[in-house]
Design a protein around this motif. Structure first.
Motif, PDB file in Angstrom:
ATOM      1  N   GLY A   1      43.604  40.334  81.508  1.00 31.63           N
ATOM      2  CA  GLY A   1      42.585  41.260  81.994  1.00 31.63           C
ATOM      3  C   GLY A   1      42.421  41.284  83.497  1.00 31.63           C
ATOM      4  N   ASN A   2      43.307  40.569  84.215  1.00 28.30           N
ATOM      5  CA  ASN A   2      43.209  40.533  85.672  1.00 28.30           C
ATOM      6  C   ASN A   2      44.288  41.441  86.274  1.00 28.30           C
ATOM      7  OD1 ASN A   2      42.720  39.896  88.326  1.00 28.30           O
ATOM      8  ND2 ASN A   2      43.394  37.767  88.184  1.00 28.30           N
ATOM      9  N   ALA A   3      44.089  42.768  86.100  1.00 29.36           N
ATOM     10  CA  ALA A   3      45.075  43.732  86.588  1.00 29.36           C
ATOM     11  C   ALA A   3      45.177  43.701  88.113  1.00 29.36           C
ATOM     12  CB  ALA A   3      44.698  45.133  86.121  1.00 29.36           C
ATOM     13  N   GLU A   4      44.052  43.477  88.769  1.00 31.44           N
ATOM     14  CA  GLU A   4      44.055  43.426  90.233  1.00 31.44           C
ATOM     15  C   GLU A   4      44.865  42.237  90.739  1.00 31.44           C
ATOM     16  OE1 GLU A   4      40.881  43.160  93.982  1.00 31.44           O
ATOM     17  OE2 GLU A   4      40.152  43.412  91.920  1.00 31.44           O
ATOM     18  N   GLY A   5      44.687  41.088  90.086  1.00 30.35           N
ATOM     19  CA  GLY A   5      45.449  39.904  90.467  1.00 30.35           C
ATOM     20  C   GLY A   5      46.939  40.092  90.236  1.00 30.35           C
ATOM     21  N   ALA A   6      47.294  40.779  89.133  1.00 32.75           N
ATOM     22  CA  ALA A   6      48.706  41.044  88.834  1.00 32.75           C
ATOM     23  C   ALA A   6      49.332  41.907  89.922  1.00 32.75           C
ATOM     24  CB  ALA A   6      48.829  41.735  87.483  1.00 32.75           C
ATOM     25  N   LEU A   7      48.571  42.884  90.403  1.00 31.86           N
ATOM     26  CA  LEU A   7      49.072  43.759  91.471  1.00 31.86           C
ATOM     27  C   LEU A   7      49.239  42.986  92.779  1.00 31.86           C
ATOM     28  CD1 LEU A   7      49.829  46.589  92.426  1.00 31.86           C
ATOM     29  CD2 LEU A   7      47.408  47.019  92.901  1.00 31.86           C
ATOM     30  N   VAL A   8      48.295  42.109  93.074  1.00 33.69           N
ATOM     31  CA  VAL A   8      48.378  41.295  94.294  1.00 33.69           C
ATOM     32  C   VAL A   8      49.615  40.395  94.239  1.00 33.69           C
ATOM     33  CG1 VAL A   8      47.285  39.408  95.577  1.00 33.69           C
ATOM     34  CG2 VAL A   8      45.910  41.323  94.781  1.00 33.69           C
TER      35      VAL A   8
ATOM     36  N   ALA B   1      40.556  18.075  82.328  1.00 35.82           N
ATOM     37  CA  ALA B   1      39.356  17.383  81.840  1.00 35.82           C
ATOM     38  C   ALA B   1      38.085  18.129  82.256  1.00 35.82           C
ATOM     39  CB  ALA B   1      39.332  15.955  82.378  1.00 35.82           C
ATOM     40  N   SER B   2      38.079  18.617  83.487  1.00 40.05           N
ATOM     41  CA  SER B   2      36.915  19.376  83.973  1.00 40.05           C
ATOM     42  C   SER B   2      36.751  20.683  83.204  1.00 40.05           C
ATOM     43  CB  SER B   2      37.067  19.677  85.466  1.00 40.05           C
ATOM     44  OG  SER B   2      37.087  18.483  86.227  1.00 40.05           O
ATOM     45  N   ALA B   3      37.878  21.322  82.882  1.00 42.47           N
ATOM     46  CA  ALA B   3      37.821  22.578  82.138  1.00 42.47           C
ATOM     47  C   ALA B   3      37.320  22.353  80.715  1.00 42.47           C
ATOM     48  CB  ALA B   3      39.208  23.219  82.114  1.00 42.47           C
ATOM     49  N   ILE B   4      37.765  21.260  80.096  1.00 44.82           N
ATOM     50  CA  ILE B   4      37.320  20.944  78.731  1.00 44.82           C
ATOM     51  C   ILE B   4      35.812  20.678  78.705  1.00 44.82           C
ATOM     52  CG2 ILE B   4      37.486  19.229  76.884  1.00 44.82           C
ATOM     53  CD1 ILE B   4      40.462  18.932  77.652  1.00 44.82           C
ATOM     54  N   LYS B   5      35.312  20.034  79.741  1.00 46.99           N
ATOM     55  CA  LYS B   5      33.873  19.754  79.829  1.00 46.99           C
ATOM     56  C   LYS B   5      33.063  20.993  80.177  1.00 46.99           C
ATOM     57  CE  LYS B   5      34.464  14.935  81.314  1.00 46.99           C
ATOM     58  NZ  LYS B   5      34.259  13.975  82.425  1.00 46.99           N
ATOM     59  N   GLY B   6      33.751  22.058  80.586  1.00 48.67           N
ATOM     60  CA  GLY B   6      33.047  23.280  80.957  1.00 48.67           C
ATOM     61  C   GLY B   6      32.588  23.303  82.403  1.00 48.67           C
ATOM     62  N   GLU B   7      33.024  22.326  83.174  1.00 46.96           N
ATOM     63  CA  GLU B   7      32.610  22.252  84.588  1.00 46.96           C
ATOM     64  C   GLU B   7      33.383  23.246  85.449  1.00 46.96           C
ATOM     65  OE1 GLU B   7      31.683  17.422  84.352  1.00 46.96           O
ATOM     66  OE2 GLU B   7      33.319  18.183  85.588  1.00 46.96           O
ATOM     67  N   THR B   8      34.632  23.499  85.122  1.00 44.01           N
ATOM     68  CA  THR B   8      35.449  24.455  85.866  1.00 44.01           C
ATOM     69  C   THR B   8      36.274  25.285  84.888  1.00 44.01           C
ATOM     70  OG1 THR B   8      37.258  22.840  86.066  1.00 44.01           O
ATOM     71  CG2 THR B   8      35.656  22.931  87.880  1.00 44.01           C
ATOM     72  N   LYS B   9      36.962  26.281  85.421  1.00 41.27           N
ATOM     73  CA  LYS B   9      37.849  27.120  84.609  1.00 41.27           C
ATOM     74  C   LYS B   9      39.263  27.052  85.174  1.00 41.27           C
ATOM     75  CE  LYS B   9      34.435  30.487  82.945  1.00 41.27           C
ATOM     76  NZ  LYS B   9      34.084  31.932  82.875  1.00 41.27           N
ATOM     77  N   ILE B  10      40.230  27.101  84.281  1.00 39.65           N
ATOM     78  CA  ILE B  10      41.629  27.117  84.693  1.00 39.65           C
ATOM     79  C   ILE B  10      42.050  28.565  84.926  1.00 39.65           C
ATOM     80  CG2 ILE B  10      43.997  26.530  84.057  1.00 39.65           C
ATOM     81  CD1 ILE B  10      42.298  24.093  84.492  1.00 39.65           C
ATOM     82  N   THR B  11      42.423  28.894  86.138  1.00 38.76           N
ATOM     83  CA  THR B  11      42.870  30.250  86.443  1.00 38.76           C
ATOM     84  C   THR B  11      44.306  30.448  85.945  1.00 38.76           C
ATOM     85  OG1 THR B  11      43.759  29.640  88.613  1.00 38.76           O
ATOM     86  CG2 THR B  11      41.423  30.247  88.501  1.00 38.76           C
ATOM     87  N   ALA B  12      44.724  31.710  85.913  1.00 38.31           N
ATOM     88  CA  ALA B  12      46.092  32.007  85.481  1.00 38.31           C
ATOM     89  C   ALA B  12      47.104  31.347  86.414  1.00 38.31           C
ATOM     90  CB  ALA B  12      46.312  33.522  85.448  1.00 38.31           C
ATOM     91  N   LYS B  13      46.784  31.330  87.691  1.00 40.23           N
ATOM     92  CA  LYS B  13      47.682  30.710  88.674  1.00 40.23           C
ATOM     93  C   LYS B  13      47.805  29.210  88.416  1.00 40.23           C
ATOM     94  CE  LYS B  13      48.400  30.258  93.665  1.00 40.23           C
ATOM     95  NZ  LYS B  13      47.893  30.610  95.005  1.00 40.23           N
ATOM     96  N   GLN B  14      46.674  28.560  88.150  1.00 45.24           N
ATOM     97  CA  GLN B  14      46.701  27.124  87.859  1.00 45.24           C
ATOM     98  C   GLN B  14      47.454  26.833  86.567  1.00 45.24           C
ATOM     99  OE1 GLN B  14      42.334  26.540  88.087  1.00 45.24           O
ATOM    100  NE2 GLN B  14      42.777  24.812  89.457  1.00 45.24           N
ATOM    101  N   GLY B  15      47.207  27.660  85.552  1.00 41.92           N
ATOM    102  CA  GLY B  15      47.871  27.461  84.267  1.00 41.92           C
ATOM    103  C   GLY B  15      49.380  27.593  84.375  1.00 41.92           C
ATOM    104  N   LEU B  16      49.828  28.591  85.137  1.00 37.01           N
ATOM    105  CA  LEU B  16      51.265  28.780  85.316  1.00 37.01           C
ATOM    106  C   LEU B  16      51.865  27.608  86.082  1.00 37.01           C
ATOM    107  CD1 LEU B  16      53.633  30.688  84.842  1.00 37.01           C
ATOM    108  CD2 LEU B  16      53.133  31.752  87.045  1.00 37.01           C
TER     109      LEU B  16
END
Length: 302
Positions: free
Chosen positions: A22-29, A167-182
């Protein structure tokens, strides 16, 4: 070389993941970065030439400066060369760049040694696993050393840092972005390939062998004359289980003696029977056989 936006295929994969998420803008960038801010060799020079021809020499120069910075990072990651470079940075008083070069070169050394050790133990698969394990081990050593020197100010490195982020993402403290996941997905892939490449280079001069005593790789299969069962041979093997090499333990589906019948023509197991006890009698021809082969007419001389 460069970040993931600069690498062909990887950049497009990243854009696709961003678009699906759903991040079409990020894909274009990401694709704009690939086209106009790419620091990958050759592509970077083509883009700079385009800027220069289009009357934007400033952008052309900036892109080549970024290319030089990325090339500097590549040198940091080369074992020995990165260590020498780090020592020079320390000598010149640039401790930050010295630390970066030493960490990068040490990590690459761990990946290479892990791959070589893995090849000796488990062949090509072991080399890939060893490369990943070597990188993870060095990340732990680098992180531990940083904590001893800098205390709480120390930052985790490599896999340790990724573990903290997950660990932070599992706890709900942060979110993993698509860039981080890749990035998290590509690090072990990169380590595995690097470990395998290092092991492949070192295998021959070091004379490494896998546990069964054969040299690593698939060349041993070819050198032994194995060949796949194909066509009518496969059908014959299935109809006649008694002669099926697969039932005899040949698990790779190859014939250990692919020239069985043909070999008997050269060195027959059974000697040819004499034509007759009385060579001078009889006319015409008789049919004789050689092992399993079709009958062959043998003429008698008068």
């Amino acid at each position: 070389m460069g970040n993931t936006d600069s690498i062909p295929v990887v950049s497009q994969t990243k854009s696709f993941v961003q678009w699906v998420g759903g991040n079409a803008e990020g894909a274009l960038v990401t694709q704009k970065n690939f086209a106009y801010k790419n620091t990958f060799p050759v592509i970077s020079q083509i883009a700079s030439a385009g800027y220069a021809i289009g009357g934007e020499p400033g952008k052309a120069l900036d892109l080549q400066k970024k290319f030089a910075d990325d090339l500097d990072d590549v040198i940091d990651s080369i074992p020995v060369a990165g260590h020498v470079k780090g020592g020079l940075h320390y000598a010149l008083g640039d401790n930050k760049k010295g630390d970066e070069a030493m960490k990068s070169a040490s990590r690459s050394t761990g990946v290479a040694l892990g791959g070589i050790g893995g090849l000796a133990v488990g062949g090509p698969v072991g080399a890939v696993s060893g490369g990943i394990a070597g990188g993870a081990a060095m990340d732990g050593i680098i992180t531990g050393s940083a904590k001893l020197i800098n205390g709480k100010k120390a930052k985790p490195h490599g896999y340790v840092a990724m573990g903290h982020d997950l660990a932070s993402a599992i706890k709900g403290e942060t979110k993993i972005t698509a860039k981080q996941g890749l990035h998290m997905a590509l690090v072990p892939v990169s380590d595995g390939l690097a470990g395998y490449s290092a092991a492949k280079i070192a295998a021959k001069p070091l004379g490494l062998k896998v546990p069964n005593g054969e040299k690593p790789g698939i060349s041993n299969v070819v050198s032994k004359g194995y060949r796949p069962i194909v066509g009518h041979e496969l059908a014959a093997k299935m109809k006649n289980p008694a002669s099926n090499n697969l039932a005899k333990g040949n698990r790779v589906g190859s014939l250990e003696s692919p020239m069985n019948n043909r070999g008997n023509l050269v060195q027959p197991k059974k000697s040819l029977e004499p034509f007759s006890s009385d060579r001078g009698k009889g006319t015409g021809s008789e049919m004789k056989t050689i092992d399993n082969h079709a009958p062959i007419p043998i003429l008698k001389l008068k």
